[in-house]
Design an enzyme around this catalytic site. Structure first.
Site, PDB file in Angstrom:
ATOM      1  N   ASP A   1      46.856   5.431  62.129  1.00 50.21           N
ATOM      2  CA  ASP A   1      47.737   6.594  62.071  1.00 50.21           C
ATOM      3  C   ASP A   1      49.185   6.140  61.927  1.00 50.21           C
ATOM      4  O   ASP A   1      49.559   5.060  62.392  1.00 50.21           O
ATOM      5  CB  ASP A   1      47.615   7.432  63.351  1.00 50.21           C
ATOM      6  CG  ASP A   1      46.242   8.060  63.513  1.00 50.21           C
ATOM      7  OD1 ASP A   1      45.493   8.121  62.525  1.00 50.21           O
ATOM      8  OD2 ASP A   1      45.926   8.472  64.648  1.00 50.21           O
ATOM      9  N   ARG A   2      49.992   6.988  61.324  1.00 52.05           N
ATOM     10  CA  ARG A   2      51.404   6.666  61.117  1.00 52.05           C
ATOM     11  C   ARG A   2      52.098   6.238  62.421  1.00 52.05           C
ATOM     12  O   ARG A   2      52.853   5.266  62.450  1.00 52.05           O
ATOM     13  CB  ARG A   2      52.142   7.885  60.541  1.00 52.05           C
ATOM     14  CG  ARG A   2      53.632   7.666  60.321  1.00 52.05           C
ATOM     15  CD  ARG A   2      54.360   9.002  60.171  1.00 52.05           C
ATOM     16  NE  ARG A   2      53.911   9.725  59.008  1.00 52.05           N
ATOM     17  CZ  ARG A   2      54.527   9.688  57.818  1.00 52.05           C
ATOM     18  NH1 ARG A   2      55.614   8.943  57.660  1.00 52.05           N
ATOM     19  NH2 ARG A   2      54.064  10.382  56.810  1.00 52.05           N
TER      20      ARG A   2
END
Length: 326
Positions: free
Chosen positions: A139-140
């Site tokens: 995930d970012r």
């Protein structure tokens, strides 16, 4: 528009996702386009409808419908500063494998609103076949270990290890409260709702047609009184946002999470960013043997450790999941 094509998956592409396989050949294809082609049944593998995330096997036949002609936009050259930054992220590198310590806040792949991402920075290692290829994603806002293949065959073998659950991933997280019991397994099917930046996963019944099996092992390392706990998490499956959704469902959301939170966890988080870090990865090396890499804590995680008085050295030499082998 082109013509219908039938292509054979190569031996070095075993385990590669269909969407990534397509983008290697048609870089101008967007993820939304690929999903539309899959939903409409125009993408087929061995004659059967296939999803964008279908893992391919060597020798399978992929039917590709006529695609709009469009030359891929040239990649903007990296600056010397960007090249230095990209190379500073390397934790391990050999002829087949590159392992990075991904910073929190840096996306793995680009999108309509994302121009700075890991995939672009990979040009620091070369162009064309010399560019490393992603074997999985983070995930970012999650920091930590990210592994890539430096050749198509190596990338395929690494991706296959994730698909066959031979990659052992260990995350560190700071969560609200103290889970009881302090060690356990979460077996809770998940389903995606929403799309794009608003996409979430939510617990569903195993009988729900959208349900995807999701299993997470967890163990507490230390606690800051009743306020927060430092956890080690091991996903035994690789669903989108799995750890974040599972900890919320357990009643102990990961602090600093902007999507999976409660009113009390938001208050406890204060200024903290997402307290989730891919600490360690153990995975078979494409050429034999095993890679075992740890990533130093990000600045965001260090802020959480400082806030609650946790010391990373407390976990030295201990592995609550030592019974799990690759």
């Amino acid at each position: 528009m082109g013509e219908v094509k039938t292509l054979t998956v190569g031996a070095g592409e075993e385990g590669v996702r269909l969407d990534r396989w397509l983008r290697r050949r048609w870089p101008h294809l967007g993820q939304i386009q690929i999903h539309k082609l899959a939903r409409s049944g125009q993408l087929r593998v061995d004659g059967a409808r296939a999803k964008a995330d279908t893992r391919l096997g060597a020798g399978q036949i992929v039917r590709v419908p006529p695609l709009p002609d469009s030359a891929p936009a040239p990649r903007e050259a990296l600056t010397a500063e960007e090249i230095r930054f990209a190379r500073s992220l390397a934790l391990y590198e050999d002829d087949d494998v590159l392992v990075l310590n991904k910073p929190a806040g840096l996306a793995v792949q680009g999108g309509t609103k994302t121009s700075r991402h890991i995939d672009r920075l990979l040009s620091a290692w070369g162009k064309g076949l010399e560019r490393p290829r992603l074997a999985h994603r983070l995930d970012r806002d999650t920091s930590g270990v990210l592994v890539l293949g430096k050749t198509p065959a190596a990338a395929a073998r690494l991706s296959g290890a994730f698909a066959r659950r031979r990659a052992v991933k260990t995350y560190w997280a700071i969560v609200e409260g103290n889970p009881k019991p302090a060690r356990g397994v979460i077996e809770l099917p998940l389903a995606k709702v929403g799309a794009g930046d608003r996409e979430l996963v939510t617990p569903v019944s195993a009988k729900d047609p959208r349900a995807e099996v999701a299993v997470t092992e967890y163990a507490m390392i230390s606690r800051a009184g009743p306020r927060a706990a430092w956890m080690t998490l091991r996903p035994l499956t690789g669903r989108t946002h799995q750890l974040r959704a599972h900890m919320l469902a357990l009643g102990h959301p990961i602090l600093g999470d902007p999507k999976y939170y409660s009113a009390s966890s938001a208050e406890a988080s204060g200024p903290l960013k997402l307290q989730l870090h891919a600490r360690r990865l153990v995975i078979p090396h494409p050429s034999g043997g095993v890679i075992d890499v740890e990533a130093e804590l990000s600045a965001e995680m260090k802020a959480g450790f400082a806030r609650f008085g946790f010391d990373p050295n407390e976990a030295a030499g201990s592995d609550p999941f030592a019974h799990r082998k690759i």
